[in-house]
Design an enzyme around this catalytic site. Structure first.
Site, PDB file in Angstrom:
ATOM      1  N   ASP A 298       0.824  -1.268   0.106  1.00 38.48           N
ATOM      2  CA  ASP A 298       0.112  -0.107   0.015  1.00 38.48           C
ATOM      3  C   ASP A 298       0.927   1.216   0.104  1.00 38.48           C
ATOM      4  O   ASP A 298       1.823   1.236   0.666  1.00 38.48           O
ATOM      5  CB  ASP A 298      -0.895  -0.050   1.287  1.00 38.48           C
ATOM      6  CG  ASP A 298      -1.761   1.287   1.398  1.00 38.48           C
ATOM      7  OD1 ASP A 298      -2.372   1.579   0.385  1.00 38.48           O
ATOM      8  OD2 ASP A 298      -1.767   1.923   2.330  1.00 38.48           O
ATOM      9  N   ASP A 529      -2.402  -0.274   6.098  1.00 45.54           N
ATOM     10  CA  ASP A 529      -2.631   0.615   7.502  1.00 45.54           C
ATOM     11  C   ASP A 529      -4.052   1.163   7.648  1.00 45.54           C
ATOM     12  O   ASP A 529      -4.344   1.608   8.720  1.00 45.54           O
ATOM     13  CB  ASP A 529      -1.702   1.836   7.601  1.00 45.54           C
ATOM     14  CG  ASP A 529      -1.859   2.607   6.635  1.00 45.54           C
ATOM     15  OD1 ASP A 529      -2.662   2.342   5.591  1.00 45.54           O
ATOM     16  OD2 ASP A 529      -1.025   3.667   6.599  1.00 45.54           O
ATOM     17  N   ASP A 533      -7.949  -1.513   3.440  1.00 45.16           N
ATOM     18  CA  ASP A 533      -7.000  -2.624   3.173  1.00 45.16           C
ATOM     19  C   ASP A 533      -7.580  -3.930   4.009  1.00 45.16           C
ATOM     20  O   ASP A 533      -6.844  -5.127   3.557  1.00 45.16           O
ATOM     21  CB  ASP A 533      -5.607  -2.261   3.977  1.00 45.16           C
ATOM     22  CG  ASP A 533      -5.074  -1.217   3.225  1.00 45.16           C
ATOM     23  OD1 ASP A 533      -5.304  -1.050   2.017  1.00 45.16           O
ATOM     24  OD2 ASP A 533      -4.528  -0.167   4.035  1.00 45.16           O
TER      25      ASP A 533
END
Length: 775
Positions: A298, A529, A533
Site C-alpha cells: 500500500d 494501514d 485494506d
C-alpha cells in the site's frame, strides 16, 4: 450536529438499566477454556501412542528406557503455552473494539468502556470509530463499512433512523446514536463464533509433520503387536525383553524430536522479532513470510510516511480567488471527516462558519470526494479530480503536479444542488505531499534481488502512485494502470498479472487482486494501514499491518510493524528464512530414524528376529545426535531463499542414511546367523554402526563447514561415542573390543562410499507428496 442539545441518560437511569441486566458486559464463551486447551494438546493420537508405549515400559518396570517421554511432555507443554497465548490473542480480536467510547450522560460527554454501555445510552461516533453495540442513528450522517460482518466492502450511507450494527465501523461522517441492543442480543455477538476465528494456518512444516504423524500413528499398532507376539511366542523372550524391543522399534517412527525443534525454532524467531519491533500474532507467519514470492504494498504509510502535508493551493477561477479560503474553511468546519487528508487540511486552513451548511456528504473511499451544500450558494465539492470531472476536462497544470507524485484535490462548485456532481465548475485545487520513508529504496532493491515480485496498490491517481514509486526507487514504476473504470472481475484478474502499479483501486478490487495472485500459485503478502485494506489483508497468505494504522487493520494481521516502518521487512524475512532453512537442513537427520525404524521393523518381522535396539539407546540418539546439533544450528544465520518444499527435501536427504542403517543391520544379522558374531556382539556392532551413520549424516548436514558447524560435527561424534563407552552397561551393549572396532571401521568406510552414491540417486527422485497450504 450539536452534542450539547442532548442530555443522555442520568445516573439513576443508568443504574436502573444495570439492575435490569441491560448492560453490554456479556462475555462470549466461544473461545476455548484452559481446560479444553490442555485436553486438546494431551489427548491426541500421537501422544496417546507415546504414552501407551511408556505405559508398557512402566508395567515391565523398564524405567531407564522411559526417558523419551520427557520429550513428549515438553512438546505438550509448548503446545499448551502457544495455544493459550493464541486464545488470549483471539479474544482481543473480537469484532467489538475495546477502545473507549464517547457517551452523553447527564448532558456531559464521558468516555467509558464498551462493556459499561447500557440500553438507551447516547454514543458519539466519528470516522474511524468501530460501532460497539447495535445502535440507531438519531442525528448526523455517516458512511459505514460492514465488511467485517458481511464481507462486502461498499460503504453504506447512514442517516437519521438508520441502524448501525456492532462490529461495523465509520469510514466517514459523524453521528449521535442510541443503543438498541446490548450484550448477547448484539448482532456481532451472535456471529462472533465465526468472526473470532483466525484464518487457517498456512504452514507447510506443520502440514508435513501431521502427514508423517498420521501415517506412523496408524502403522505402529499392528507392527508393534506382531513384534511382541513374535518375541514372546516364537523366540521365547521374556515379557520384559519382548516389550522393550518392540517399544524401541515403535518410538523411532514418531518424529517427536522434529516437532520439538520446530516449536522451539519458531518460538525463538518470535522472540527475536519482538526485539526488532515486530509483533508476531501468528507464529507460523514466520514460515509463510520466508516463502513469500509476491508482496503487495500500500503506497500511503508504506512507501511514504503517511503524514499528508498541504504544499500549495492553486486558483483556477479568478472569480473565487478571494472566496476560496472562506469556502474551504466553512467546508472543514462542517465536515466530520477525520482521516489523514482531513487533518492535513485542518492544520493548514483556518475553519470558519461564514457559509451556512445545509447538507453534508462525508468523504467516501468509494466515491473519493466529499461535499457540503451551502445555503444560497450551491454544493461545494472536494476530492479526486477524476471522480468529479471527465479526464479530458481536467486543467493541464493539475496534471503536472500529479506527474511529480503530488496528491491533488480538486475544489469545485455545482450550482444545481444535485446529490451527484453534474455541472461542476473547477475553482481551485490543493496540492498535498507525503514524504518518502527513509531507506525505502534499499528495501525495494532487497526484494528485487530476492526475486520477490512487488505490486504497489493505492486509491490515488496512478500517475501519482507511479511518481511516488519512482521516487522510492521502484524500477517498474511506469507499468501502471487506472482501475477506476474496471468493473468486471475477469478484467481485474488479468490486470493483476500484467501491471505492477495500480491506481484508483477500491477495497473490493484490492481483494480481487490479492486473491487472483494467490490462486495462480503465488505466496502473497500484503501490507496495509487503513480500513480500506482489511479485505485484502484477510485474503493474503500473510498480512502485515503498521502500528500507526487503523485498529481493525492491526487486529486481523499476522504481523504488526510496531515502528510502522516498512523497511524493517527485509530483516523479518531474513529471520523467517533462518528458521525455515535451518529446520529443513536438520530435518534430514531426524527423518533417518523414522525411515530405518520402519524398514528394520519390517526386516525383523520377516526374519522373526528381535529389534536390535532398546528405547534408551534411541533416546541417546534423539538427544546427542539429533537434538544437540540441530538446536544450535537453528540459531545460525541463513538468509538464502527457501527454494524447496520441506518434506521432499528432508526425505531425499534422510533416505540414503536410513537405507544404509537398514542394510548394515541386515548384514550384521547375517554375520551373526552364520556364527561369525555372537548375539551380544551383533547388537553392539549394530548400535555402533547406527551411531556412525547418524553422526556422518550430521557431518554432511553441517557442510560447508564454518567454525560452529565444525565444532558441532566434532563434538557430536566424539561426545556420542564417548557416552556409549562410558555408559555401555546402562545401554545394554558390550564394552568396546578390537574385534568390534575393526568391523565398525570396515563397515563405515563402505558406508561413506555408498552414501554419496545413494544420495546421488535419491536427490534426483521426485516425491509426489501433497502438502495442503492451509492446516
Amino acid at each position: 450536529m450539536e452534542t450539547s442539545l442532548y442530555k443522555g441518560l442520568t445516573d439513576d437511569e443508568v443504574k436502573k438499566h444495570i439492575e435490569e441486566g441491560q448492560v453490554n458486559n456479556y462475555q462470549s464463551t466461544v473461545t476455548k477454556s484452559t481446560g479444553s486447551i490442555v485436553r486438546k494438546n494431551v489427548m491426541t493420537l500421537f501422544n496417546l501412542l507415546n504414552f501407551l508405549l511408556a505405559g508398557c515400559l512402566l508395567l515391565v518396570k523398564a524405567y531407564s528406557n522411559m526417558f523419551f517421554i520427557l520429550i513428549i511432555m515438553v512438546n505438550i507443554l509448548i503446545g499448551i503455552i502457544q495455544e493459550i497465548r493464541a486464545r488470549n490473542m483471539v479474544e482481543k480480536l473480537t469484532l467489538i473494539s475495546q477502545k473507549k467510547v464517547t457517551v452523553i450522560r447527564n448532558s456531559l460527554l464521558q468516555e467509558i468502556t464498551p462493556q459499561d454501555l447500557v440500553m438507551e445510552d447516547l454514543i458519539v461516533l466519528e470516522a474511524g470509530d468501530q460501532v460497539p453495540s447495535d445502535l440507531l442513528v438519531i442525528d448526523g450522517a455517516a458512511e459505514v463499512n460492514e465488511s467485517m460482518l458481511t464481507g462486502e466492502s461498499d460503504s453504506i450511507p447512514k442517516t437519521i433512523d438508520s441502524e448501525l450494527l456492532s462490529g461495523s465501523y465509520l469510514t466517514s461522517g459523524k453521528v449521535i446514536a442510541k443503543v438498541e441492543h446490548v450484550g448477547a442480543d448484539n448482532y456481532a455477538t451472535k456471529i462472533i463464533d465465526e468472526t473470532k476465528k483466525t484464518k487457517p494456518i498456512t504452514s507447510e512444516l506443520m502440514a508435513s509433520i501431521q502427514k508423517i504423524s498420521t501415517f506412523t500413528s496408524w502403522v505402529i499398532i499392528p507392527l508393534g503387536l506382531i513384534l511382541f507376539l513374535e518375541g514372546f511366542f516364537l523366540r521365547g523372550s521374556s515379557t520384559t525383553m519382548a516389550v522393550v524391543t518392540s517399544v524401541a522399534a515403535l518410538i523411532g517412527m514418531l518424529p517427536k524430536g522434529l516437532v520439538l525443534l520446530i516449536s522451539l525454532a519458531l518460538t525463538t524467531g518470535v522472540m527475536k522479532l519482538a526485539k526488532r519491533n515486530v509483533l508476531v500474532q501468528n507464529m507460523y507467519a514466520i514460515e509463510t513470510l520466508a516463502r513469500m514470492d509476491t508482496l503487495c504494498l500500500d503506497k500511503t504509510g508504506t512507501l511514504t510516511e503517511g503524514k499528508m502535508m498541504v504544499e500549495d493551493i492553486y486558483v483556477l477561477n479568478e472569480d473565487y480567488r478571494y472566496k476560496v479560503l472562506d469556502l474551504i474553511g466553512s467546508y472543514l468546519a462542517a465536515s466530520t471527516d477525520n482521516n489523514a487528508t482531513s487533518k492535513a487540511l485542518k492544520a493548514y486552513f483556518e475553519e470558519n462558519e461564514l457559509y451556512h451548511a445545509e447538507e453534508l456528504s462525508a468523504f467516501s473511499s468509494e466515491r473519493k470526494y466529499g461535499s457540503v451544500r451551502f445555503k444560497d450558494f450551491g454544493t461545494f465539492y472536494l476530492g479526486s479530480p477524476e471522480n468529479l470531472m471527465k479526464p479530458d476536462q481536467l486543467p493541464r497544470v493539475m496534471l503536472t503536479y500529479q506527474d511529480k507524485g503530488m496528491r491533488v484535490l480538486l475544489i469545485a462548485i455545482d450550482p444545481s444542488n444535485q446529490k451527484e456532481p453534474t455541472q461542476v465548475q473547477p475553482i481551485a485545487f490543493i496540492v498535498l505531499s507525503d514524504p518518502i520513508r527513509k531507506n525505502v529504496k534499499e528495501a525495494l532493491d532487497f526484494f528485487k534481488e530476492q526475486e520477490v515480485e512487488l505490486k504497489i496498490i493505492s486509491g490515488d491517481h496512478p500517475k501519482t502512485v507511479a511518481a511516488i514509486a519512482e521516487k522510492a526507487g521502484f524500477s517498474d514504476f511506469s507499468n501502471a494502470i487506472d482501475l477506476s473504470g474496471y468493473t468486471e472481475e475477469k478484467e481485474i484478474q488479468a490486470a493483476a498479472h500484467q501491471y505492477a502499479v495500480f491506481g484508483r483501486v477500491t477495497p473490493h478490487q484490492k481483494k480481487i487482486l490479492v486473491k487472483e495472485l494467490k490462486d495462480s500459485g503465488q505466496t502473497v503478502g500484503m501490507t496495509g494501514d487503513g480500513v480500506n485494506d482489511i479485505l485484502a489483508l484477510r485474503e493474503a497468505d500473510i498480512s502485515i499491518a503498521m502500528a500507526e494504522g487503523d485498529g481493525a487493520t492491526r487486529q486481523i494481521s499476522d504481523l504488526i510493524l510496531l515502528d510502522s516502518n516498512f523497511v524493517s521487512l527485509p530483516q523479518v524475512i531474513f529471520e523467517g528464512r533462518r528458521v525455515i532453512n535451518n529446520i529443513t537442513r536438520s530435518s534430514g537427520v531426524f527423518f533417518i530414524k523414522t525411515i530405518y525404524s520402519l524398514l528394520v521393523t519390517l526386516f525383523c518381522i520377516l526374519t522373526a528376529s528381535a529389534f536390535p535396539f532398546i528405547p534408551l539407546q534411541i533416546t541417546l540418539i534423539d538427544l546427542a545426535i539429533e537434538g544437540y546439533p540441530s538446536f544450535f544450528l537453528s540459531f545460525e544465520e541463513n538468509p538464502k531463499k527457501v527454494a524447496e518444499h520441506f518434506l521432499p527435501s528432508a526425505f531425499r536427504y534422510a533416505l540414503p542414511s536410513g537405507l544404509l542403517v537398514t542394510l548394515n543391520i541386515a548384514l550384521v544379522w547375517m554375520l551373526g546367523s552364520i556364527g561369525w558374531l555372537g548375539s551380544s556382539e551383533s547388537r553392539t556392532l549394530m548400535y555402533y554402526l547406527l551411531i556412525g551413520i547418524s553422526c556422518y549424516a550430521v557431518v554432511k548436514s553441517c557442510q560447508p563447514f564454518n567454525p560452529l558447524r565444525l565444532f558441532l560435527s566434532v563434538t557430536t561424534t566424539i561426545g556420542t561415542f564417548t557416552a556409549v563407552l562410558l555408559f555401555h552397561s546402562l545401554l545394554s551393549i558390550d564394552p568396546l573390543s578390537l574385534h568390534i572396532v575393526l568391523y565398525t571401521a570396515v563397515f563405515m568406510i563402505i558406508n561413506v562410499l555408498l552414501w554419496s552414491v545413494l544420495y546421488g540417486k535419491t536427490s534426483k527422485m521426485k516425491f509426489r507428496i501433497m502438502i495442503p497450504k492451509r492446516v
